[in-house]
Write a protein that holds these residues in place. Structure first.
Motif, PDB file in Angstrom:
ATOM      1  N   SER A  81       1.515  13.468 -25.341  1.00 34.65           N
ATOM      2  CA  SER A  81       2.921  13.065 -25.214  1.00 34.65           C
ATOM      3  C   SER A  81       3.243  11.794 -26.001  1.00 34.65           C
ATOM      4  O   SER A  81       4.409  11.498 -26.243  1.00 34.65           O
ATOM      5  N   LYS A 134       0.121  16.439 -22.179  1.00 34.00           N
ATOM      6  CA  LYS A 134       0.607  17.056 -23.409  1.00 34.00           C
ATOM      7  C   LYS A 134       2.125  16.915 -23.459  1.00 34.00           C
ATOM      8  O   LYS A 134       2.782  16.686 -22.438  1.00 34.00           O
ATOM      9  N   HIS A 183       1.328  19.407 -19.062  1.00 31.19           N
ATOM     10  CA  HIS A 183       2.425  19.010 -19.947  1.00 31.19           C
ATOM     11  C   HIS A 183       3.444  18.170 -19.194  1.00 31.19           C
ATOM     12  O   HIS A 183       3.643  18.350 -17.984  1.00 31.19           O
TER      13      HIS A 183
END
Length: 426
Positions: free
Chosen positions: A164, A383, A424
């Motif tokens: 990220s 992520k 994520h």
């Protein structure tokens, strides 16, 4: 000739006047071949020249492999001791970073990696000679150039982990860095695509009246691609302020230079396209600095492209997809490992009396701590959000992408156990 001229409405007296004017303005016609394609003198002895008889282009060097300055007058006096220490630390940082990330790929923790072992001097020497506003088109071994400009260890680790924190939001392969803030165009995998792009970017700088240049890095393998010839020709005919920086490191993946070309390296091609050129010792960071500095000055002042060929050696494998032991012997690698940009600069600093084994050990310890911290932090980050797959192409997301995004979310909701969405960001 007179009849042809008269047929087109040109009178005989005027034709004679043009003939006299032509002969008076071109006095070299008798001894020169003034054809549109080239300008040269006539000779009357047949001489089919052999290219192999030509002397190889010399290689510019300031510091030899023992770290001794062999041409003191050429040493860049504006480079301070602190500059040298900073360069040395960054070269060692990229080296330790390469080792850690290469091993991480081998352990399956990242998907891909490429090292720059043995080529660190081309990074620092060239980067230091540039202005921050100069535009960089790199290949995939120039991370040191980007880090010199301020791209951090965190930025590097985040990109390689596609997490990220990655500026590219996880949409590129590892080592394909890019940063608009640092005027560093995102690296692409296909060989040589950056060369014609660099010519175009340099032409844009010229038309805008910017007093900056473009530098484009590529390898000897990329020079075998058609794009390289296109780029050199465009940049010369359009008078573009661009520096083409070739790292001739001996191999194009598994293909040695002896199987790539028969000419004198890459620098010999410059004259044919009308570029200024120099060959430089890529293991000598000071020589690289001087070469890029003068190339930058000339290409901006005269709007002439310059080709630099840096002679270095790729000590590491081409990438984590490659095993170089299949096409070269370890004795060859070991020989070149005795003289790297890092070892040469260390010898210089030791010779000058401001470096020793104690300082070396402390530096390596400090770098190891910094590299491992950023590595661990990057590995722990989530992520990127999956919504980023549909962003950053259009200013306003078109309907078809909106539909695709909605379909993706519906699919994930239907099969929640089949996708690791918990890894994520939302």
């Amino acid at each position: 000739m007179a009849l042809a001229g008269l047929a087109r409405g040109v009178t005989a007296p005027r034709l004679a006047l043009w003939s006299r004017a032509l002969s008076s303005t071109t006095p070299t016609l008798q001894g020169m071949s003034n054809f549109p394609g080239a300008n040269s003198r006539f000779v009357h002895e047949l001489n089919l020249k052999r290219s192999i008889d030509n002397e190889p282009e010399p290689c510019y060097q300031i510091m030899n492999k023992e770290g001794v300055i062999v041409t003191p007058d050429e040493f860049p006096s504006e480079i301070s001791q602190q500059n040298i220490l900073d360069w040395y630390k960054l070269m060692n940082t990229t080296n330790q970073m390469d080792q850690l990330l290469y091993n991480a790929q081998r352990q399956g923790r990242i998907s891909f990696y490429m090292t720059a072992y043995g080529e660190e001097g081309t990074h620092l020497g060239s980067a230091a000679a540039l202005d921050p506003e100069d535009v960089v088109y790199a290949q995939y071994r120039e991370v040191g150039v980007l880090m010199y400009r301020g791209f951090s260890l965190k930025n590097v680790m985040d990109q390689c982990y596609s997490n990220s924190g990655d500026l590219g939001r996880g949409r590129q392969m590892p080592v394909h860095y890019g940063s608009a803030e640092h005027n560093f165009h995102t690296i692409s995998s296909p060989l040589a695509t950056q060369l014609p792009q660099a010519a175009g970017a340099a032409y844009a700088l010229k038309t805008r009246g910017k007093r900056n240049c473009v530098i484009c890095y590529f390898g000897d393998g990329s020079a075998s691609e058609g794009d390289s010839s296109v780029a050199l020709n465009f940049s010369a005919t359009l008078d573009c302020p661009v520096i083409y920086f070739c790292r001739n490191n001996g191999y194009a993946i598994s293909t040695p230079t002896k199987d790539q070309y028969r000419g004198d390296g890459i620098v010999s091609r410059a004259a044919g396209f009308g570029l200024d050129y120099i060959r430089v010792d890529g293991n000598d960071v000071f020589a690289v600095y001087n070469a890029v500095k003068i190339a930058r000055e000339r290409t901006i002042a005269e709007q002439r492209p310059v080709l630099i060929e840096a002679m270095t050696y790729r000590i590491g494998h081409h990438s984590t997809s490659d095993d170089s032991s299949a096409y070269r012997g370890m004795d060859e690698v070991d020989t070149f490992s005795q003289d790297t940009p890092i070892s040469r600069l260390e010898r210089y600093m030791t010779n000058q009396g401001f470096w020793d084994e104690e300082k070396e050990a402390e530096l390596q310890k400090t770098i190891r701590k910094e590299v491992r911290k950023e590595f661990a932090d990057a590995e722990a980050r989530l992520k990127p959000s999956m919504r980023h797959m549909f962003e950053d192409v259009y200013a306003d997301k078109p309907a078809r992408l909106q539909r695709q995004e909605a379909e993706m979310h519906e699919h994930l909701a239907k099969y929640p156990d089949d996708y690791p969405t918990n890894l994520h960001e939302a």
